[in-house]
Each structure stands twice: as C-alpha cells, then as structure tokens.
Design a protein around this motif. Sequence first.
Motif, PDB file in Angstrom:
ATOM      1  N   ARG A 144       0.798  -1.230   0.000  1.00 37.55           N
ATOM      2  CA  ARG A 144       0.000   0.000   0.000  1.00 37.55           C
ATOM      3  C   ARG A 144       0.833   1.284   0.000  1.00 37.55           C
ATOM      4  N   ALA A 145       2.016   1.243   0.618  1.00 38.55           N
ATOM      5  CA  ALA A 145       2.846   2.441   0.747  1.00 38.55           C
ATOM      6  C   ALA A 145       4.302   2.018   0.962  1.00 38.55           C
ATOM      7  N   PRO A 146       5.258   2.877   0.616  1.00 40.44           N
ATOM      8  CA  PRO A 146       6.667   2.527   0.830  1.00 40.44           C
ATOM      9  C   PRO A 146       6.965   2.264   2.305  1.00 40.44           C
ATOM     10  N   VAL A 147       7.737   1.223   2.558  1.00 38.04           N
ATOM     11  CA  VAL A 147       8.097   0.858   3.927  1.00 38.04           C
ATOM     12  C   VAL A 147       9.478   0.211   3.909  1.00 38.04           C
ATOM     13  N   THR A 148      10.226   0.415   5.001  1.00 38.42           N
ATOM     14  CA  THR A 148      11.582  -0.119   5.116  1.00 38.42           C
ATOM     15  C   THR A 148      11.761  -0.729   6.495  1.00 38.42           C
ATOM     16  N   ALA A 149      12.440  -1.854   6.537  1.00 40.27           N
ATOM     17  CA  ALA A 149      12.856  -2.450   7.805  1.00 40.27           C
ATOM     18  C   ALA A 149      14.222  -3.094   7.570  1.00 40.27           C
ATOM     19  N   GLY A 150      15.242  -2.523   8.181  1.00 41.97           N
ATOM     20  CA  GLY A 150      16.587  -3.052   8.006  1.00 41.97           C
ATOM     21  C   GLY A 150      17.033  -2.996   6.560  1.00 41.97           C
ATOM     22  N   ASP A 151      17.390  -4.150   6.017  1.00 36.92           N
ATOM     23  CA  ASP A 151      17.921  -4.251   4.661  1.00 36.92           C
ATOM     24  C   ASP A 151      16.861  -4.496   3.599  1.00 36.92           C
ATOM     25  N   VAL A 152      15.591  -4.442   3.977  1.00 36.51           N
ATOM     26  CA  VAL A 152      14.509  -4.731   3.034  1.00 36.51           C
ATOM     27  C   VAL A 152      13.613  -3.502   2.882  1.00 36.51           C
ATOM     28  N   HIS A 153      13.361  -3.134   1.630  1.00 35.46           N
ATOM     29  CA  HIS A 153      12.477  -2.012   1.293  1.00 35.46           C
ATOM     30  C   HIS A 153      11.384  -2.562   0.387  1.00 35.46           C
ATOM     31  N   VAL A 154      10.137  -2.170   0.624  1.00 40.77           N
ATOM     32  CA  VAL A 154       9.007  -2.636  -0.181  1.00 40.77           C
ATOM     33  C   VAL A 154       8.149  -1.425  -0.523  1.00 40.77           C
ATOM     34  N   TRP A 155       7.707  -1.353  -1.785  1.00 36.79           N
ATOM     35  CA  TRP A 155       6.814  -0.259  -2.154  1.00 36.79           C
ATOM     36  C   TRP A 155       5.968  -0.644  -3.361  1.00 36.79           C
ATOM     37  N   PRO A 156       4.762  -0.044  -3.442  1.00 40.02           N
ATOM     38  CA  PRO A 156       3.920  -0.285  -4.609  1.00 40.02           C
ATOM     39  C   PRO A 156       4.518   0.436  -5.813  1.00 40.02           C
ATOM     40  N   CYS A 157       4.348  -0.148  -6.984  1.00 40.40           N
ATOM     41  CA  CYS A 157       4.849   0.439  -8.226  1.00 40.40           C
ATOM     42  C   CYS A 157       3.672   0.454  -9.193  1.00 40.40           C
ATOM     43  N   GLY A 158       2.959   1.558  -9.227  1.00 41.76           N
ATOM     44  CA  GLY A 158       1.735   1.608 -10.002  1.00 41.76           C
ATOM     45  C   GLY A 158       0.632   0.863  -9.268  1.00 41.76           C
ATOM     46  N   ARG A 159      -0.371   0.460 -10.006  1.00 42.27           N
ATOM     47  CA  ARG A 159      -1.527  -0.190  -9.377  1.00 42.27           C
ATOM     48  C   ARG A 159      -1.389  -1.699  -9.259  1.00 42.27           C
ATOM     49  N   VAL A 160      -0.519  -2.319 -10.068  1.00 41.40           N
ATOM     50  CA  VAL A 160      -0.503  -3.783 -10.099  1.00 41.40           C
ATOM     51  C   VAL A 160       0.862  -4.400  -9.818  1.00 41.40           C
ATOM     52  N   GLN A 161       1.853  -3.606  -9.525  1.00 46.16           N
ATOM     53  CA  GLN A 161       3.196  -4.117  -9.268  1.00 46.16           C
ATOM     54  C   GLN A 161       3.655  -3.722  -7.869  1.00 46.16           C
ATOM     55  N   THR A 162       4.539  -4.533  -7.310  1.00 45.76           N
ATOM     56  CA  THR A 162       5.177  -4.235  -6.023  1.00 45.76           C
ATOM     57  C   THR A 162       6.661  -4.512  -6.177  1.00 45.76           C
ATOM     58  N   VAL A 163       7.472  -3.624  -5.644  1.00 46.44           N
ATOM     59  CA  VAL A 163       8.923  -3.771  -5.708  1.00 46.44           C
ATOM     60  C   VAL A 163       9.450  -4.134  -4.328  1.00 46.44           C
ATOM     61  N   VAL A 164      10.350  -5.115  -4.297  1.00 43.88           N
ATOM     62  CA  VAL A 164      11.036  -5.490  -3.064  1.00 43.88           C
ATOM     63  C   VAL A 164      12.525  -5.310  -3.336  1.00 43.88           C
ATOM     64  N   GLU A 165      13.169  -4.541  -2.488  1.00 45.54           N
ATOM     65  CA  GLU A 165      14.588  -4.223  -2.660  1.00 45.54           C
ATOM     66  C   GLU A 165      15.352  -4.772  -1.466  1.00 45.54           C
ATOM     67  N   PHE A 166      16.381  -5.567  -1.749  1.00 46.25           N
ATOM     68  CA  PHE A 166      17.194  -6.198  -0.710  1.00 46.25           C
ATOM     69  C   PHE A 166      18.601  -5.606  -0.741  1.00 46.25           C
ATOM     70  N   HIS A 167      19.084  -5.146   0.400  1.00 50.57           N
ATOM     71  CA  HIS A 167      20.440  -4.613   0.504  1.00 50.57           C
ATOM     72  C   HIS A 167      21.313  -5.668   1.176  1.00 50.57           C
ATOM     73  N   ALA A 168      22.416  -6.004   0.524  1.00 55.41           N
ATOM     74  CA  ALA A 168      23.252  -7.094   1.019  1.00 55.41           C
ATOM     75  C   ALA A 168      24.698  -6.671   1.260  1.00 55.41           C
ATOM     76  N   GLY A 169      24.901  -5.527   1.834  1.00 54.69           N
ATOM     77  CA  GLY A 169      26.260  -5.099   2.173  1.00 54.69           C
ATOM     78  C   GLY A 169      27.167  -5.081   0.961  1.00 54.69           C
ATOM     79  N   ASP A 170      28.218  -5.905   0.991  1.00 53.42           N
ATOM     80  CA  ASP A 170      29.195  -5.949  -0.097  1.00 53.42           C
ATOM     81  C   ASP A 170      28.617  -6.507  -1.396  1.00 53.42           C
ATOM     82  N   ASP A 171      27.522  -7.273  -1.304  1.00 54.74           N
ATOM     83  CA  ASP A 171      26.919  -7.853  -2.505  1.00 54.74           C
ATOM     84  C   ASP A 171      26.036  -6.855  -3.252  1.00 54.74           C
TER      85      ASP A 171
END
Length: 116
Positions: free
Chosen positions: A60-87
């Motif tokens: 429903r709305a952008p949210v972050t917890a630690g190394d994971v970020h999640v947000w809606p992308c338009g009406r039908v997509q959702t993006v999940v972003e993972f941060h892995a330090g050196d990776d």
Amino acid sequence: MSAVEQYARAHLVTDSSEGHRAVPVVLRYDPEADPQALRIGLPGRREWTFARQLLEQGLRAPVTAGDVHVWPCGRVQTVVEFHAGDDGVTVVQFDASALMRFLRRTYAAAATPVTR
C-alpha cells in the motif's frame, strides 16, 4: 498450522542492457518456525527473511525495515529491494496479486490448528 510455499515469477531489475529479467521466486511461510516472518527465495540460493507485516504494508505504501524495502509500483506491481552489504542491492518486481494471494494463504495457514 501448516507451512505455505508458493512459486512466483518476478522481474529482477538490473542496470545492465537486460533491464528486467524474469526469474523464478519461491515465497515461503512456516508459522511453526516464526509466525511473524516470511522468506523470499531468489535464484542462486539467496533467501531473505523478513516480517510478514512489512510485505503487507509495502503493498500500500513505501516501507523499510533493516535491509529490506518494499513499495507499490503503479496499481498492479510491487517492488522489493534487498540490501546485502558488499553484494550490493537486489531489486525484484512482483505482480502485486501474487503477493496478496501468498499473504492470504499465510494468514489462513496461521489460523489453521495443528491436528495430530
């Protein structure tokens, strides 16, 4: 309570000339291991564990917890972003309907009593 495993197709977002590449993803939930957490398995045996509530809120709305970020992308997509330090960062785009179906299954599984 029973575990839930759902296979989904997502798009791995890259900055290369490939742009978006379709990849198989495994969504997992095991209420006996941790009733508040879920896991997303990406190709290459990389698996991320984070709060189920984070995914629900991120639909429903952008949210972050630690190394994971999640947000809606338009009406039908959702993006999940993972941060892995050196990776670096891994960005995966899902059909929101697949994630909503998975979440419904996790709540149903958590509500189901164990019978032995």
